[in-house]
Write a protein that holds these residues in place. Structure first.
Motif, PDB file in Angstrom:
ATOM      1  N   ASP A 186     -29.075  -2.509  36.980  1.00 25.69           N
ATOM      2  CA  ASP A 186     -29.603  -3.760  37.550  1.00 25.69           C
ATOM      3  C   ASP A 186     -31.124  -3.804  37.465  1.00 25.69           C
ATOM      4  O   ASP A 186     -31.719  -4.832  37.122  1.00 25.69           O
ATOM      5  CB  ASP A 186     -29.216  -3.893  39.033  1.00 25.69           C
ATOM      6  CG  ASP A 186     -27.768  -4.336  39.184  1.00 25.69           C
ATOM      7  OD1 ASP A 186     -27.161  -4.690  38.147  1.00 25.69           O
ATOM      8  OD2 ASP A 186     -27.264  -4.299  40.319  1.00 25.69           O
ATOM      9  N   GLU A 187     -31.755  -2.669  37.790  1.00 25.07           N
ATOM     10  CA  GLU A 187     -33.227  -2.628  37.731  1.00 25.07           C
ATOM     11  C   GLU A 187     -33.715  -2.830  36.296  1.00 25.07           C
ATOM     12  O   GLU A 187     -34.704  -3.535  36.062  1.00 25.07           O
ATOM     13  CB  GLU A 187     -33.741  -1.289  38.295  1.00 25.07           C
ATOM     14  CG  GLU A 187     -33.642  -1.222  39.814  1.00 25.07           C
ATOM     15  CD  GLU A 187     -33.932   0.162  40.388  1.00 25.07           C
ATOM     16  OE1 GLU A 187     -34.380   0.240  41.533  1.00 25.07           O
ATOM     17  OE2 GLU A 187     -33.690   1.167  39.683  1.00 25.07           O
ATOM     18  N   LEU A 188     -32.999  -2.216  35.343  1.00 24.16           N
ATOM     19  CA  LEU A 188     -33.381  -2.385  33.936  1.00 24.16           C
ATOM     20  C   LEU A 188     -33.379  -3.873  33.568  1.00 24.16           C
ATOM     21  O   LEU A 188     -34.284  -4.364  32.892  1.00 24.16           O
ATOM     22  CB  LEU A 188     -32.422  -1.609  33.030  1.00 24.16           C
ATOM     23  CG  LEU A 188     -32.831  -1.615  31.552  1.00 24.16           C
ATOM     24  CD1 LEU A 188     -33.754  -0.434  31.254  1.00 24.16           C
ATOM     25  CD2 LEU A 188     -31.625  -1.572  30.629  1.00 24.16           C
ATOM     26  N   GLU A 189     -32.360  -4.584  34.034  1.00 21.83           N
ATOM     27  CA  GLU A 189     -32.252  -6.031  33.748  1.00 21.83           C
ATOM     28  C   GLU A 189     -33.442  -6.782  34.351  1.00 21.83           C
ATOM     29  O   GLU A 189     -34.038  -7.650  33.710  1.00 21.83           O
ATOM     30  CB  GLU A 189     -30.964  -6.610  34.354  1.00 21.83           C
ATOM     31  CG  GLU A 189     -29.692  -5.981  33.842  1.00 21.83           C
ATOM     32  CD  GLU A 189     -29.029  -6.789  32.723  1.00 21.83           C
ATOM     33  OE1 GLU A 189     -29.331  -7.989  32.618  1.00 21.83           O
ATOM     34  OE2 GLU A 189     -28.220  -6.199  31.972  1.00 21.83           O
ATOM     35  N   GLU A 190     -33.778  -6.441  35.598  1.00 21.56           N
ATOM     36  CA  GLU A 190     -34.886  -7.148  36.270  1.00 21.56           C
ATOM     37  C   GLU A 190     -36.217  -6.865  35.570  1.00 21.56           C
ATOM     38  O   GLU A 190     -37.050  -7.756  35.417  1.00 21.56           O
ATOM     39  CB  GLU A 190     -34.964  -6.752  37.753  1.00 21.56           C
ATOM     40  CG  GLU A 190     -33.754  -7.157  38.592  1.00 21.56           C
ATOM     41  CD  GLU A 190     -33.395  -8.636  38.457  1.00 21.56           C
ATOM     42  OE1 GLU A 190     -34.284  -9.485  38.603  1.00 21.56           O
ATOM     43  OE2 GLU A 190     -32.203  -8.927  38.193  1.00 21.56           O
ATOM     44  N   ILE A 191     -36.401  -5.600  35.146  1.00 20.63           N
ATOM     45  CA  ILE A 191     -37.636  -5.246  34.435  1.00 20.63           C
ATOM     46  C   ILE A 191     -37.708  -6.064  33.137  1.00 20.63           C
ATOM     47  O   ILE A 191     -38.733  -6.692  32.828  1.00 20.63           O
ATOM     48  CB  ILE A 191     -37.677  -3.728  34.113  1.00 20.63           C
ATOM     49  CG1 ILE A 191     -37.705  -2.896  35.393  1.00 20.63           C
ATOM     50  CG2 ILE A 191     -38.891  -3.388  33.240  1.00 20.63           C
ATOM     51  CD1 ILE A 191     -37.422  -1.404  35.183  1.00 20.63           C
ATOM     52  N   ALA A 192     -36.599  -6.045  32.391  1.00 23.09           N
ATOM     53  CA  ALA A 192     -36.577  -6.726  31.094  1.00 23.09           C
ATOM     54  C   ALA A 192     -36.886  -8.216  31.261  1.00 23.09           C
ATOM     55  O   ALA A 192     -37.785  -8.754  30.591  1.00 23.09           O
ATOM     56  CB  ALA A 192     -35.205  -6.538  30.440  1.00 23.09           C
ATOM     57  N   TRP A 193     -36.191  -8.877  32.171  1.00 15.67           N
ATOM     58  CA  TRP A 193     -36.389 -10.321  32.300  1.00 15.67           C
ATOM     59  C   TRP A 193     -37.722 -10.652  32.973  1.00 15.67           C
ATOM     60  O   TRP A 193     -38.306 -11.704  32.722  1.00 15.67           O
ATOM     61  CB  TRP A 193     -35.200 -10.975  33.008  1.00 15.67           C
ATOM     62  CG  TRP A 193     -33.971 -10.915  32.123  1.00 15.67           C
ATOM     63  CD1 TRP A 193     -32.806 -10.278  32.404  1.00 15.67           C
ATOM     64  CD2 TRP A 193     -33.835 -11.458  30.792  1.00 15.67           C
ATOM     65  NE1 TRP A 193     -31.932 -10.385  31.347  1.00 15.67           N
ATOM     66  CE2 TRP A 193     -32.535 -11.109  30.339  1.00 15.67           C
ATOM     67  CE3 TRP A 193     -34.666 -12.181  29.937  1.00 15.67           C
ATOM     68  CZ2 TRP A 193     -32.063 -11.470  29.080  1.00 15.67           C
ATOM     69  CZ3 TRP A 193     -34.181 -12.544  28.684  1.00 15.67           C
ATOM     70  CH2 TRP A 193     -32.909 -12.193  28.263  1.00 15.67           C
ATOM     71  N   GLY A 194     -38.209  -9.730  33.808  1.00 14.00           N
ATOM     72  CA  GLY A 194     -39.538  -9.914  34.395  1.00 14.00           C
ATOM     73  C   GLY A 194     -40.610  -9.868  33.313  1.00 14.00           C
ATOM     74  O   GLY A 194     -41.535 -10.691  33.277  1.00 14.00           O
TER      75      GLY A 194
END
Ligand code: UDP
Length: 481
Positions: free
Chosen positions: A307-315
Protein backbone atom coordinates in the motif's frame (compact mmCIF):
# COMPACT_ATOMS: atom_id res chain seq x y z
CA UNK A 1 46.40 24.15 3.63
CA UNK A 2 48.70 22.89 6.35
CA UNK A 3 47.70 23.36 9.96
CA UNK A 4 49.46 22.36 13.12
CA UNK A 5 49.62 18.61 13.49
CA UNK A 6 48.33 18.22 9.94
CA UNK A 7 51.06 15.93 8.66
CA UNK A 8 49.02 13.05 7.30
CA UNK A 9 51.76 11.43 5.25
CA UNK A 10 51.96 7.69 5.52
CA UNK A 11 55.23 7.04 7.33
CA UNK A 12 56.01 3.75 5.67
CA UNK A 13 52.76 1.86 5.85
CA UNK A 14 52.69 -0.55 8.74
CA UNK A 15 55.82 0.87 10.32
CA UNK A 16 53.51 2.42 12.86
CA UNK A 17 51.59 -0.73 13.72
CA UNK A 18 48.58 -2.73 12.61
CA UNK A 19 44.89 -2.43 13.40
CA UNK A 20 42.21 -4.98 12.69
CA UNK A 21 38.69 -3.81 11.85
CA UNK A 22 35.47 -5.81 11.98
CA UNK A 23 32.26 -4.35 10.52
CA UNK A 24 28.75 -5.63 11.08
CA UNK A 25 27.92 -7.23 7.71
CA UNK A 26 25.22 -4.81 6.55
CA UNK A 27 25.69 -2.12 3.88
CA UNK A 28 25.17 0.85 6.24
CA UNK A 29 27.82 -0.56 8.60
CA UNK A 30 30.32 -2.01 6.10
CA UNK A 31 30.76 1.29 4.22
CA UNK A 32 31.79 3.51 7.16
CA UNK A 33 34.11 0.79 8.55
CA UNK A 34 35.88 0.39 5.19
CA UNK A 35 36.09 4.16 4.89
CA UNK A 36 37.69 4.34 8.33
CA UNK A 37 40.06 1.56 7.22
CA UNK A 38 41.13 3.73 4.28
CA UNK A 39 41.72 6.74 6.54
CA UNK A 40 43.82 4.76 9.04
CA UNK A 41 45.83 3.22 6.23
CA UNK A 42 46.45 6.69 4.82
CA UNK A 43 47.95 7.62 8.20
CA UNK A 44 50.52 4.85 7.90
CA UNK A 45 48.84 2.01 9.78
CA UNK A 46 48.68 -1.50 8.36
CA UNK A 47 45.01 -2.52 8.23
CA UNK A 48 43.35 -5.93 8.29
CA UNK A 49 39.59 -6.19 7.79
CA UNK A 50 37.73 -9.23 9.12
CA UNK A 51 34.56 -10.20 7.31
CA UNK A 52 31.85 -12.83 7.66
CA UNK A 53 30.66 -15.07 4.85
CA UNK A 54 27.24 -13.47 5.21
CA UNK A 55 27.29 -10.35 2.96
CA UNK A 56 31.02 -10.83 2.26
CA UNK A 57 32.69 -8.21 0.05
CA UNK A 58 33.11 -9.37 -3.55
CA UNK A 59 36.88 -9.43 -4.29
CA UNK A 60 36.15 -8.94 -8.00
CA UNK A 61 34.44 -5.62 -7.42
CA UNK A 62 35.90 -4.25 -4.20
CA UNK A 63 39.26 -2.65 -4.71
CA UNK A 64 40.82 -1.56 -1.46
CA UNK A 65 44.44 -0.78 -2.14
CA UNK A 66 46.59 -1.73 0.79
CA UNK A 67 43.88 -3.33 2.91
CA UNK A 68 44.21 -6.95 3.90
CA UNK A 69 40.97 -8.98 4.09
CA UNK A 70 40.55 -12.05 6.30
CA UNK A 71 37.39 -14.18 6.27
CA UNK A 72 35.94 -15.44 9.54
CA UNK A 73 33.41 -17.74 7.94
CA UNK A 74 30.76 -17.54 10.64
CA UNK A 75 27.38 -17.32 9.05
CA UNK A 76 24.11 -16.23 10.46
CA UNK A 77 22.30 -19.55 11.10
CA UNK A 78 20.05 -20.33 8.13
CA UNK A 79 16.85 -20.16 10.12
CA UNK A 80 17.78 -16.66 11.28
CA UNK A 81 19.03 -15.50 7.85
CA UNK A 82 15.67 -16.43 6.36
CA UNK A 83 13.81 -14.20 8.81
CA UNK A 84 13.36 -10.59 7.81
CA UNK A 85 14.31 -9.42 11.30
CA UNK A 86 17.67 -7.64 10.98
CA UNK A 87 18.05 -7.40 14.73
CA UNK A 88 17.67 -11.18 15.09
CA UNK A 89 20.44 -11.57 12.51
CA UNK A 90 22.78 -9.49 14.67
CA UNK A 91 22.12 -11.66 17.71
CA UNK A 92 22.43 -14.83 15.61
CA UNK A 93 25.78 -13.70 14.27
CA UNK A 94 27.09 -12.95 17.76
CA UNK A 95 25.97 -16.36 18.98
CA UNK A 96 27.63 -18.09 16.00
CA UNK A 97 30.90 -16.19 16.58
CA UNK A 98 30.94 -16.99 20.28
CA UNK A 99 30.30 -20.69 19.61
CA UNK A 100 32.81 -21.22 16.79
CA UNK A 101 35.79 -19.37 18.28
CA UNK A 102 36.85 -18.33 14.75
CA UNK A 103 37.19 -14.63 15.51
CA UNK A 104 39.38 -15.52 18.46
CA UNK A 105 41.52 -17.74 16.21
CA UNK A 106 41.86 -15.01 13.56
CA UNK A 107 42.90 -12.44 16.17
CA UNK A 108 45.31 -14.87 17.85
CA UNK A 109 47.01 -15.59 14.55
CA UNK A 110 47.40 -11.86 13.81
CA UNK A 111 48.87 -11.36 17.28
CA UNK A 112 51.34 -14.22 16.71
CA UNK A 113 52.58 -13.05 13.29
CA UNK A 114 56.14 -12.12 14.23
CA UNK A 115 57.15 -10.66 10.86
CA UNK A 116 54.14 -8.28 10.82
CA UNK A 117 53.75 -4.82 12.40
CA UNK A 118 52.54 -5.02 16.00
CA UNK A 119 48.75 -5.47 16.30
CA UNK A 120 47.58 -2.54 18.43
CA UNK A 121 43.82 -3.03 18.67
CA UNK A 122 40.54 -4.25 17.22
CA UNK A 123 38.07 -1.65 15.95
CA UNK A 124 34.61 -3.22 15.91
CA UNK A 125 31.03 -2.35 15.16
CA UNK A 126 29.15 -1.45 18.31
CA UNK A 127 26.92 -4.53 18.04
CA UNK A 128 29.66 -7.16 17.75
CA UNK A 129 29.97 -8.03 21.43
CA UNK A 130 31.21 -11.55 20.73
CA UNK A 131 34.22 -10.16 18.85
CA UNK A 132 34.97 -7.79 21.72
CA UNK A 133 34.91 -10.68 24.18
CA UNK A 134 37.25 -12.68 21.95
CA UNK A 135 39.69 -9.75 21.86
CA UNK A 136 39.46 -9.24 25.63
CA UNK A 137 40.34 -12.91 26.15
CA UNK A 138 43.57 -12.29 24.22
CA UNK A 139 44.39 -9.03 26.00
CA UNK A 140 43.79 -7.03 22.80
CA UNK A 141 42.25 -3.56 23.37
CA UNK A 142 39.09 -2.66 21.44
CA UNK A 143 37.71 0.56 20.01
CA UNK A 144 34.07 0.87 18.97
CA UNK A 145 32.85 2.47 15.75
CA UNK A 146 29.35 3.91 16.03
CA UNK A 147 27.90 4.12 12.56
CA UNK A 148 25.05 6.40 13.66
CA UNK A 149 25.14 10.02 14.79
CA UNK A 150 26.02 11.45 18.20
CA UNK A 151 22.34 12.23 18.91
CA UNK A 152 21.51 8.56 18.38
CA UNK A 153 24.47 7.46 20.49
CA UNK A 154 23.31 9.70 23.32
CA UNK A 155 19.72 8.58 22.90
CA UNK A 156 20.60 4.90 23.06
CA UNK A 157 22.43 5.53 26.33
CA UNK A 158 19.41 7.37 27.77
CA UNK A 159 16.89 4.53 27.87
CA UNK A 160 17.03 4.09 31.65
CA UNK A 161 16.30 7.82 32.06
CA UNK A 162 13.49 7.70 29.48
CA UNK A 163 11.80 4.91 31.44
CA UNK A 164 12.47 6.55 34.82
CA UNK A 165 10.89 9.81 33.66
CA UNK A 166 7.87 8.04 32.21
CA UNK A 167 8.46 8.86 28.52
CA UNK A 168 8.64 5.12 27.81
CA UNK A 169 6.83 2.92 27.19
CA UNK A 170 5.15 5.33 24.80
CA UNK A 171 1.38 5.75 24.94
CA UNK A 172 -1.05 7.21 22.41
CA UNK A 173 -1.38 10.33 24.56
CA UNK A 174 2.31 11.14 25.07
CA UNK A 175 3.57 10.54 21.50
CA UNK A 176 3.80 14.24 20.66
CA UNK A 177 5.38 15.17 24.01
CA UNK A 178 8.80 16.83 23.76
CA UNK A 179 11.64 15.17 25.66
CA UNK A 180 12.98 18.05 27.69
CA UNK A 181 16.29 16.33 28.39
CA UNK A 182 16.97 15.58 24.70
CA UNK A 183 15.70 18.44 22.53
CA UNK A 184 14.36 18.54 19.86
CA UNK A 185 13.27 14.90 20.21
CA UNK A 186 9.70 13.86 20.93
CA UNK A 187 8.42 10.57 22.28
CA UNK A 188 7.38 9.52 18.76
CA UNK A 189 11.04 9.79 17.67
CA UNK A 190 12.21 7.16 20.13
CA UNK A 191 13.07 3.63 19.20
CA UNK A 192 10.68 1.89 21.59
CA UNK A 193 11.61 -1.79 21.97
CA UNK A 194 8.30 -2.50 23.71
CA UNK A 195 6.51 -1.77 20.41
CA UNK A 196 8.43 -4.44 18.50
CA UNK A 197 6.93 -7.86 17.84
CA UNK A 198 9.89 -9.25 19.78
CA UNK A 199 10.71 -6.61 22.36
CA UNK A 200 13.49 -8.62 24.04
CA UNK A 201 15.54 -8.49 20.83
CA UNK A 202 15.19 -4.70 20.50
CA UNK A 203 16.23 -4.15 24.10
CA UNK A 204 19.16 -6.54 23.72
CA UNK A 205 20.56 -4.62 20.75
CA UNK A 206 20.43 -1.39 22.74
CA UNK A 207 22.20 -3.13 25.61
CA UNK A 208 24.90 -4.50 23.29
CA UNK A 209 25.82 -1.08 21.92
CA UNK A 210 26.00 0.36 25.43
CA UNK A 211 28.04 -2.55 26.78
CA UNK A 212 30.63 -2.56 23.98
CA UNK A 213 31.28 1.16 24.49
CA UNK A 214 31.67 0.76 28.25
CA UNK A 215 34.19 -2.05 27.69
CA UNK A 216 36.15 -0.21 25.01
CA UNK A 217 39.21 1.99 25.02
CA UNK A 218 37.61 4.65 22.77
CA UNK A 219 34.46 5.53 20.85
CA UNK A 220 34.71 6.56 17.19
CA UNK A 221 31.73 8.45 15.78
CA UNK A 222 30.84 9.07 12.17
CA UNK A 223 29.85 12.69 12.77
CA UNK A 224 31.65 16.03 13.08
CA UNK A 225 31.95 18.70 15.73
CA UNK A 226 30.01 21.43 13.91
CA UNK A 227 27.05 19.12 13.19
CA UNK A 228 26.39 17.82 16.72
CA UNK A 229 28.36 19.98 19.17
CA UNK A 230 26.07 19.62 22.20
CA UNK A 231 25.50 15.93 21.70
CA UNK A 232 29.25 15.29 21.51
CA UNK A 233 29.78 17.37 24.63
CA UNK A 234 27.27 15.31 26.63
CA UNK A 235 28.79 12.07 25.39
CA UNK A 236 32.26 13.21 26.45
CA UNK A 237 30.97 14.38 29.84
CA UNK A 238 29.91 10.82 30.44
CA UNK A 239 32.72 8.83 28.80
CA UNK A 240 35.91 10.83 29.34
CA UNK A 241 35.86 10.50 33.16
CA UNK A 242 35.75 6.73 32.57
CA UNK A 243 38.88 6.98 30.44
CA UNK A 244 37.04 6.58 27.12
CA UNK A 245 37.75 9.36 24.61
CA UNK A 246 35.23 10.01 21.79
CA UNK A 247 36.60 10.87 18.34
CA UNK A 248 34.29 12.56 15.81
CA UNK A 249 35.86 11.66 12.47
CA UNK A 250 32.96 12.06 10.01
CA UNK A 251 31.71 12.21 7.43
CA UNK A 252 33.74 9.07 6.82
CA UNK A 253 32.69 8.70 3.18
CA UNK A 254 34.80 11.75 2.30
CA UNK A 255 37.53 11.50 4.92
CA UNK A 256 39.98 9.16 3.21
CA UNK A 257 39.55 10.75 -0.21
CA UNK A 258 39.62 14.37 0.96
CA UNK A 259 42.53 16.54 -0.14
CA UNK A 260 45.05 15.88 2.61
CA UNK A 261 45.25 12.12 2.55
CA UNK A 262 44.70 11.47 -1.14
CA UNK A 263 47.29 14.02 -2.20
CA UNK A 264 49.88 12.24 -0.11
CA UNK A 265 49.21 8.93 -1.77
CA UNK A 266 47.11 7.32 0.96
CA UNK A 267 44.70 4.52 0.13
CA UNK A 268 41.15 5.51 -0.54
CA UNK A 269 38.35 3.36 0.81
CA UNK A 270 37.52 2.18 -2.71
CA UNK A 271 34.13 0.79 -3.65
CA UNK A 272 32.08 -0.08 -0.56
CA UNK A 273 28.72 -0.90 -2.13
CA UNK A 274 27.63 -4.55 -1.97
CA UNK A 275 25.42 -4.15 -5.07
CA UNK A 276 26.57 -2.76 -8.39
CA UNK A 277 25.05 0.60 -9.25
CA UNK A 278 23.11 1.54 -12.37
CA UNK A 279 25.29 4.10 -14.18
CA UNK A 280 22.48 5.17 -16.52
CA UNK A 281 21.08 7.25 -13.61
CA UNK A 282 23.84 9.80 -14.14
CA UNK A 283 23.26 10.00 -17.90
CA UNK A 284 19.58 10.56 -17.21
CA UNK A 285 20.35 13.27 -14.62
CA UNK A 286 22.54 14.99 -17.23
CA UNK A 287 19.39 15.62 -19.27
CA UNK A 288 17.50 17.29 -16.39
CA UNK A 289 17.40 20.96 -15.34
CA UNK A 290 19.58 22.10 -12.38
CA UNK A 291 17.97 21.57 -8.98
CA UNK A 292 14.82 20.06 -10.48
CA UNK A 293 15.03 16.36 -9.58
CA UNK A 294 13.89 14.61 -6.40
CA UNK A 295 16.10 11.61 -5.61
CA UNK A 296 14.13 8.95 -3.70
CA UNK A 297 15.79 6.08 -1.82
CA UNK A 298 15.14 4.21 1.40
CA UNK A 299 18.57 2.62 1.83
CA UNK A 300 19.53 -1.02 1.86
CA UNK A 301 17.37 -2.56 4.58
CA UNK A 302 13.97 -1.01 5.29
CA UNK A 303 10.81 -2.29 3.70
CA UNK A 304 7.52 -0.65 2.82
CA UNK A 305 4.11 -2.27 2.49
CA UNK A 306 2.50 -2.74 -0.93
CA UNK A 307 0.00 0.00 0.00
CA UNK A 308 2.80 2.41 0.88
CA UNK A 309 4.55 1.65 -2.41
CA UNK A 310 1.34 2.62 -4.24
CA UNK A 311 1.03 5.89 -2.29
CA UNK A 312 4.69 6.77 -2.94
CA UNK A 313 4.32 6.02 -6.65
CA UNK A 314 1.14 8.02 -7.15
CA UNK A 315 2.39 10.81 -4.89
CA UNK A 316 5.50 11.16 -7.06
CA UNK A 317 3.39 11.03 -10.20
CA UNK A 318 1.00 13.66 -8.84
CA UNK A 319 3.78 16.01 -7.72
CA UNK A 320 4.56 16.83 -11.34
CA UNK A 321 8.31 16.94 -10.53
CA UNK A 322 11.10 14.92 -12.13
CA UNK A 323 12.34 12.10 -9.88
CA UNK A 324 14.88 9.29 -9.69
CA UNK A 325 13.51 6.48 -7.51
CA UNK A 326 15.48 3.51 -6.17
CA UNK A 327 13.15 0.52 -5.97
CA UNK A 328 15.49 -2.23 -4.83
CA UNK A 329 14.68 -5.92 -4.75
CA UNK A 330 13.22 -6.77 -1.36
CA UNK A 331 11.83 -3.25 -0.81
CA UNK A 332 8.24 -4.47 -0.49
CA UNK A 333 7.53 -6.43 2.69
CA UNK A 334 6.49 -10.02 2.10
CA UNK A 335 7.26 -9.92 -1.65
CA UNK A 336 10.63 -11.74 -1.50
CA UNK A 337 13.68 -10.69 -3.52
CA UNK A 338 11.88 -10.46 -6.85
CA UNK A 339 11.97 -7.37 -9.05
CA UNK A 340 9.27 -5.09 -7.60
CA UNK A 341 6.23 -4.60 -9.80
CA UNK A 342 5.15 -0.98 -10.00
CA UNK A 343 1.46 -0.02 -10.01
CA UNK A 344 -0.35 -0.44 -13.30
CA UNK A 345 -0.29 2.71 -15.39
CA UNK A 346 2.45 4.32 -13.32
CA UNK A 347 5.23 4.09 -15.89
CA UNK A 348 3.05 5.61 -18.59
CA UNK A 349 1.96 8.39 -16.24
CA UNK A 350 5.53 9.50 -15.46
CA UNK A 351 7.18 8.80 -18.81
CA UNK A 352 10.02 11.18 -19.56
CA UNK A 353 9.86 12.64 -16.06
CA UNK A 354 10.54 9.76 -13.72
CA UNK A 355 13.31 7.18 -13.69
CA UNK A 356 13.22 4.03 -11.59
CA UNK A 357 16.33 1.99 -10.82
CA UNK A 358 17.29 -0.97 -8.63
CA UNK A 359 20.42 0.59 -7.10
CA UNK A 360 21.91 4.02 -7.79
CA UNK A 361 25.45 5.38 -7.40
CA UNK A 362 24.03 7.46 -4.55
CA UNK A 363 26.97 9.70 -3.71
CA UNK A 364 27.34 10.69 -7.35
CA UNK A 365 23.61 11.22 -7.66
CA UNK A 366 23.57 13.56 -4.64
CA UNK A 367 26.55 15.46 -6.07
CA UNK A 368 24.78 15.96 -9.42
CA UNK A 369 23.62 19.54 -10.08
CA UNK A 370 20.22 18.32 -11.34
CA UNK A 371 19.29 16.97 -7.89
CA UNK A 372 17.31 19.46 -5.80
CA UNK A 373 16.03 17.23 -2.99
CA UNK A 374 16.39 13.81 -1.41
CA UNK A 375 13.46 11.80 -0.11
CA UNK A 376 15.23 9.52 2.37
CA UNK A 377 14.48 7.06 5.18
CA UNK A 378 17.01 9.11 7.17
CA UNK A 379 19.60 6.35 7.45
CA UNK A 380 22.74 7.88 8.89
CA UNK A 381 24.98 7.33 5.86
CA UNK A 382 22.39 8.74 3.49
CA UNK A 383 21.90 11.73 5.77
CA UNK A 384 25.63 12.51 5.92
CA UNK A 385 25.96 12.07 2.15
CA UNK A 386 23.12 14.55 1.64
CA UNK A 387 24.52 16.99 4.22
CA UNK A 388 27.91 16.87 2.48
CA UNK A 389 26.33 17.82 -0.86
CA UNK A 390 23.98 20.41 0.64
CA UNK A 391 20.87 18.63 -0.67
CA UNK A 392 17.67 19.41 1.31
CA UNK A 393 15.80 16.35 2.56
CA UNK A 394 12.30 15.02 2.74
CA UNK A 395 12.62 12.67 5.72
CA UNK A 396 10.46 9.61 6.11
CA UNK A 397 12.16 7.69 8.92
CA UNK A 398 10.94 4.15 9.45
CA UNK A 399 12.85 2.51 12.25
CA UNK A 400 15.46 2.77 15.02
CA UNK A 401 17.81 5.76 14.90
CA UNK A 402 16.23 7.02 11.64
CA UNK A 403 13.38 8.50 13.69
CA UNK A 404 15.64 10.77 15.72
CA UNK A 405 17.66 11.71 12.64
CA UNK A 406 14.50 12.78 10.79
CA UNK A 407 13.60 15.05 13.71
CA UNK A 408 17.08 16.61 13.65
CA UNK A 409 16.82 17.22 9.90
CA UNK A 410 13.63 19.22 10.35
CA UNK A 411 13.94 20.82 13.80
CA UNK A 412 17.64 20.99 14.76
CA UNK A 413 19.51 21.56 11.48
CA UNK A 414 16.39 22.78 9.60
CA UNK A 415 17.63 21.38 6.30
CA UNK A 416 14.51 19.46 5.38
CA UNK A 417 10.96 18.51 6.19
CA UNK A 418 9.64 15.51 8.05
CA UNK A 419 6.87 13.43 6.50
CA UNK A 420 4.99 11.89 9.43
CA UNK A 421 1.80 9.88 9.84
CA UNK A 422 0.15 7.50 7.41
CA UNK A 423 1.71 7.70 3.95
CA UNK A 424 -0.89 9.16 1.63
CA UNK A 425 -0.45 10.30 -1.99
CA UNK A 426 -1.91 13.77 -1.46
CA UNK A 427 0.47 14.45 1.45
CA UNK A 428 3.39 13.12 -0.59
CA UNK A 429 2.54 15.44 -3.47
CA UNK A 430 2.35 18.44 -1.15
CA UNK A 431 5.61 17.63 0.64
CA UNK A 432 7.53 17.09 -2.62
CA UNK A 433 6.25 20.33 -4.12
CA UNK A 434 7.04 22.23 -0.93
CA UNK A 435 10.62 20.96 -0.81
CA UNK A 436 11.36 21.73 -4.46
CA UNK A 437 9.33 24.92 -4.79
CA UNK A 438 11.38 27.81 -6.19
CA UNK A 439 9.27 30.62 -4.73
CA UNK A 440 8.31 29.15 -1.35
CA UNK A 441 9.97 31.10 1.47
CA UNK A 442 10.28 28.10 3.77
CA UNK A 443 11.85 25.99 1.03
CA UNK A 444 14.32 28.74 0.15
CA UNK A 445 15.39 28.98 3.79
CA UNK A 446 15.89 25.23 3.96
CA UNK A 447 18.04 25.38 0.80
CA UNK A 448 20.15 28.19 2.29
CA UNK A 449 20.70 26.31 5.54
CA UNK A 450 21.64 23.13 3.66
CA UNK A 451 24.23 25.16 1.73
CA UNK A 452 25.60 26.60 4.96
CA UNK A 453 25.93 23.17 6.51
CA UNK A 454 27.63 21.91 3.35
CA UNK A 455 30.35 24.53 3.88
CA UNK A 456 30.82 23.50 7.52
CA UNK A 457 31.05 19.85 6.50
CA UNK A 458 33.79 20.61 4.01
CA UNK A 459 35.68 22.70 6.56
CA UNK A 460 35.71 19.80 9.00
CA UNK A 461 37.48 17.72 6.34
CA UNK A 462 40.20 20.23 5.44
CA UNK A 463 43.67 19.32 6.61
CA UNK A 464 43.33 21.40 9.79
CA UNK A 465 39.60 20.66 10.14
CA UNK A 466 38.12 19.02 13.22
CA UNK A 467 37.66 15.57 11.66
CA UNK A 468 41.21 15.37 10.28
CA UNK A 469 42.54 16.41 13.68
CA UNK A 470 40.33 13.80 15.33
CA UNK A 471 41.84 11.07 13.11
CA UNK A 472 45.35 12.26 14.04
CA UNK A 473 44.41 11.99 17.71
CA UNK A 474 42.76 8.63 17.12
CA UNK A 475 45.96 7.30 15.53
CA UNK A 476 48.02 8.63 18.47
CA UNK A 477 45.58 6.93 20.82
CA UNK A 478 45.84 3.64 18.92
CA UNK A 479 49.64 3.78 18.98
CA UNK A 480 49.62 4.46 22.72
CA UNK A 481 47.69 1.24 23.48
N1 UDP B 1 22.99 3.42 -1.41
C1 UDP B 1 23.50 3.34 -2.68
N2 UDP B 1 22.62 3.23 -3.72
C2 UDP B 1 21.27 3.19 -3.55
C3 UDP B 1 20.77 3.29 -2.22
C4 UDP B 1 21.66 3.41 -1.19
O1 UDP B 1 24.71 3.37 -2.89
O2 UDP B 1 20.55 3.07 -4.52
C5 UDP B 1 23.95 3.54 -0.28
C6 UDP B 1 23.95 4.93 0.29
O3 UDP B 1 24.84 5.76 -0.42
C7 UDP B 1 24.36 4.70 1.74
C8 UDP B 1 23.90 3.27 2.03
O4 UDP B 1 23.57 2.69 0.77
O5 UDP B 1 25.75 4.80 1.88
C9 UDP B 1 22.69 3.22 2.92
O6 UDP B 1 23.07 3.50 4.22
P1 UDP B 1 22.11 4.22 5.25
O7 UDP B 1 22.84 4.31 6.53
O8 UDP B 1 21.60 5.48 4.68
O9 UDP B 1 20.86 3.26 5.34
P2 UDP B 1 20.68 1.69 5.66
O10 UDP B 1 20.81 0.99 4.36
O11 UDP B 1 21.74 1.29 6.66
O12 UDP B 1 19.30 1.64 6.21
Amino acid sequence: MAGEGADHRPRGVGGRGRVVLFPLPFQGHISPMLQLAGALHARGLAVTVLHTSFNAPDPGRHHHPGLNFVAVPDAVPESVAASSNGLAKILGLNAAMAASGRVRDALASLLRAADEPRLACLVLDSTLTAAQKAAAGLGLPTLVLHTGGAACFRLFRSYAMLHDKGYLPATESNLRAPIEELPPLRVSDLFDPSKLPNKEIGQKILDLATETTTNSSAAILNTFEALEPHELETIRDELVPRGIPAFAVGPLHKLATSSSSSSTGGASAGETSLLSADRSCIEWLDTQAPGSVLYVSFGSVVKVTRDELEEIAWGLAGSGRPFLWVVRRGLVAGAGEELVELPEGFEAAVEGRGKVTEWAPQQEVLAHPAVGGFWTHSGWNSTLESVYEGVPMLSRPIFGDQLATGRYVQDAWRIGVLLEGVLERGEVEKAVRKLLMEEDEGAAEIRERAKGLKEKTRMSLESNGSSQQAVDKLVDHILSL
